[in-house]
Motif scaffolding. Structure first.
Motif, short mmCIF file in Angstrom:
data_model
loop_
_atom_site.label_atom_id
_atom_site.label_comp_id
_atom_site.label_asym_id
_atom_site.label_seq_id
_atom_site.Cartn_x
_atom_site.Cartn_y
_atom_site.Cartn_z
N VAL A 134 43.14 34.80 51.03
CA VAL A 134 42.36 33.94 50.13
C VAL A 134 41.50 34.81 49.23
CG1 VAL A 134 40.55 32.21 50.04
CG2 VAL A 134 42.36 32.02 51.75
N PRO A 135 41.61 34.69 47.91
CA PRO A 135 40.86 35.57 47.01
C PRO A 135 39.36 35.29 47.07
CG PRO A 135 42.68 34.47 45.86
CD PRO A 135 42.51 33.78 47.18
N PRO A 136 38.52 36.33 47.16
CA PRO A 136 37.07 36.12 47.19
C PRO A 136 36.51 35.69 45.83
CG PRO A 136 37.58 38.46 47.16
CD PRO A 136 38.90 37.75 47.32
N GLU A 137 37.26 35.98 44.77
CA GLU A 137 36.87 35.58 43.41
C GLU A 137 38.08 34.93 42.73
OE1 GLU A 137 33.89 39.42 42.66
OE2 GLU A 137 35.92 39.37 41.82
N PRO A 138 37.85 34.04 41.76
CA PRO A 138 38.99 33.45 41.06
C PRO A 138 39.85 34.52 40.37
CG PRO A 138 36.96 32.27 40.56
CD PRO A 138 36.56 33.51 41.28
N ILE A 139 41.16 34.38 40.52
CA ILE A 139 42.12 35.28 39.86
C ILE A 139 42.62 34.58 38.60
CG2 ILE A 139 44.33 36.46 40.04
CD1 ILE A 139 43.90 36.54 43.07
N PHE A 140 42.22 35.09 37.44
CA PHE A 140 42.59 34.44 36.18
C PHE A 140 43.74 35.16 35.49
CE2 PHE A 140 38.64 31.99 36.24
CZ PHE A 140 39.04 30.82 35.63
N PHE A 141 44.62 34.37 34.89
CA PHE A 141 45.62 34.88 33.96
C PHE A 141 45.68 33.88 32.82
CE2 PHE A 141 47.79 32.19 37.03
CZ PHE A 141 48.66 31.44 36.28
N SER A 142 46.53 34.12 31.84
CA SER A 142 46.52 33.24 30.67
C SER A 142 47.92 32.83 30.26
CB SER A 142 45.82 33.92 29.48
OG SER A 142 46.55 35.08 29.09
N LYS A 143 47.96 31.74 29.53
CA LYS A 143 49.14 31.31 28.79
C LYS A 143 48.78 31.33 27.31
CE LYS A 143 51.21 28.21 32.25
NZ LYS A 143 52.63 28.56 32.22
N PHE A 144 49.78 31.24 26.45
CA PHE A 144 49.52 31.16 25.02
C PHE A 144 49.40 29.70 24.59
CE2 PHE A 144 52.21 35.19 24.97
CZ PHE A 144 51.10 36.03 24.93
#
Length: 288
Positions: free
Chosen positions: A100-110
């Motif tokens: 479980v990630p301790p911080e949000p894992i962000f990525f993006s879409k266009f």
């Protein structure tokens, strides 16, 4: 309130209109309420969420148009950002075998990923592993930076359903392990059918969420499984970039994706994917 964007089928100009969808299913055309706004995002930017909702309320009793006379579009088009949170359901983390990630894992879409709630999903020739992901999405209502989680609610215009279409081969084994190309191909983010304002969703962390492929239930969970809640995700992202009206944040997907089935299962042309979030609705898209 449930805001949508739509076109009238008999309108040769194919103009984008802002509307309210009533509980009856009928649509109130808000063109007269927002005569200088070309889209819902434009109206949000010009007026802010409170003034927009108040003006819409003044016109909410206007004549309703039958939904059969309308084409329902994505409720937000051309956002400045489409941000997504990965590994944000506890049960999905268990499915993948990841901590479980301790911080949000962000990525993006266009922004070019955005498509309508009933539009076709193009199957790119470059992938052989097209997968589904049902998600609850947040739509930002006003500009904000370094937002505190306790006040993040004030920056949310509403909630919608999203399908985080994913090319798993490009997410996991191609492009140097970077997720971007596997997540950001054209048409990889159907959203809709409308944006439901927070006053109609008492707790966004207690909503049923599901996905069906050709009528077969694949994902079935609850936003109670979110690792980082919607307010924490809004606050965290705002530490790094200024949020703008109309920005979209996909908050993660529950277990049941094709890549982690045994054996793995992937979409093929002709498949119909339905993503549903309680109190918001269903989006239905065919792979072509």
């Amino acid at each position: 309130m449930r805001f949508i964007q739509f076109r009238l089928l008999n309108d040769l100009t194919k103009a984008t209109r802002i509307g309210l969808q009533k509980t009856s299913g009928g649509i109130v055309d808000l063109s007269k309420a927002f005569p200088s706004s070309s889209s819902l995002k434009d109206a949000l930017t010009k007026l802010g969420p409170k003034a927009l909702v108040e003006r819409a309320r003044q016109y909410s009793s206007s004549e309703e148009k039958e939904i059969s006379h309308c084409e329902i579009m994505a409720p937000i088009t051309a956002p400045s950002k489409v941000a997504c949170v990965g590994l944000n359901y506890r049960d999905h983390c268990e499915e993948t075998g990841k901590p479980v990630p301790p911080e949000p894992i962000f990525f993006s879409k266009f922004p070019s990923c955005i498509t309508g709630p009933f539009d076709d999903i193009p199957y790119p020739e470059v992938t052989k592993e097209l997968d589904w992901e049902a998600e609850l999405a947040v739509v930002i209502g006003k500009r904000g930076k370094n937002i505190d989680a306790t006040s993040a609610h004030d920056y949310i215009f509403g909630f919608t359903v999203a399908h985080d279409v994913t090319a798993r081969d490009w997410q996991f084994t191609r492009n140097g392990g970077q997720w971007l190309l596997g997540k950001a191909m054209d048409g990889f983010c159907p959203i809709g059918p409308g944006i439901v304002t927070p006053d109609e969703i008492a707790d966004p962390h207690n909503l049923a969420i599901s996905c069906r492929v050709n009528g077969q239930l694949k994902q079935n969970s609850s936003t109670a499984q979110l690792v980082h809640g919607v307010y924490d995700c809004v606050a965290w992202l705002s530490k790094f970039c200024t949020l703008q009206p109309g920005d979209i944040i996909l908050t993660g997907t529950p277990p049941g994706v094709g890549a982690f089935a045994k054996p793995p299962l992937f979409l093929k042309k002709g498949d119909v994917v339905e993503c549903e979030v309680e109190k918001i609705g269903i989006i239905r898209n065919q792979v072509v």
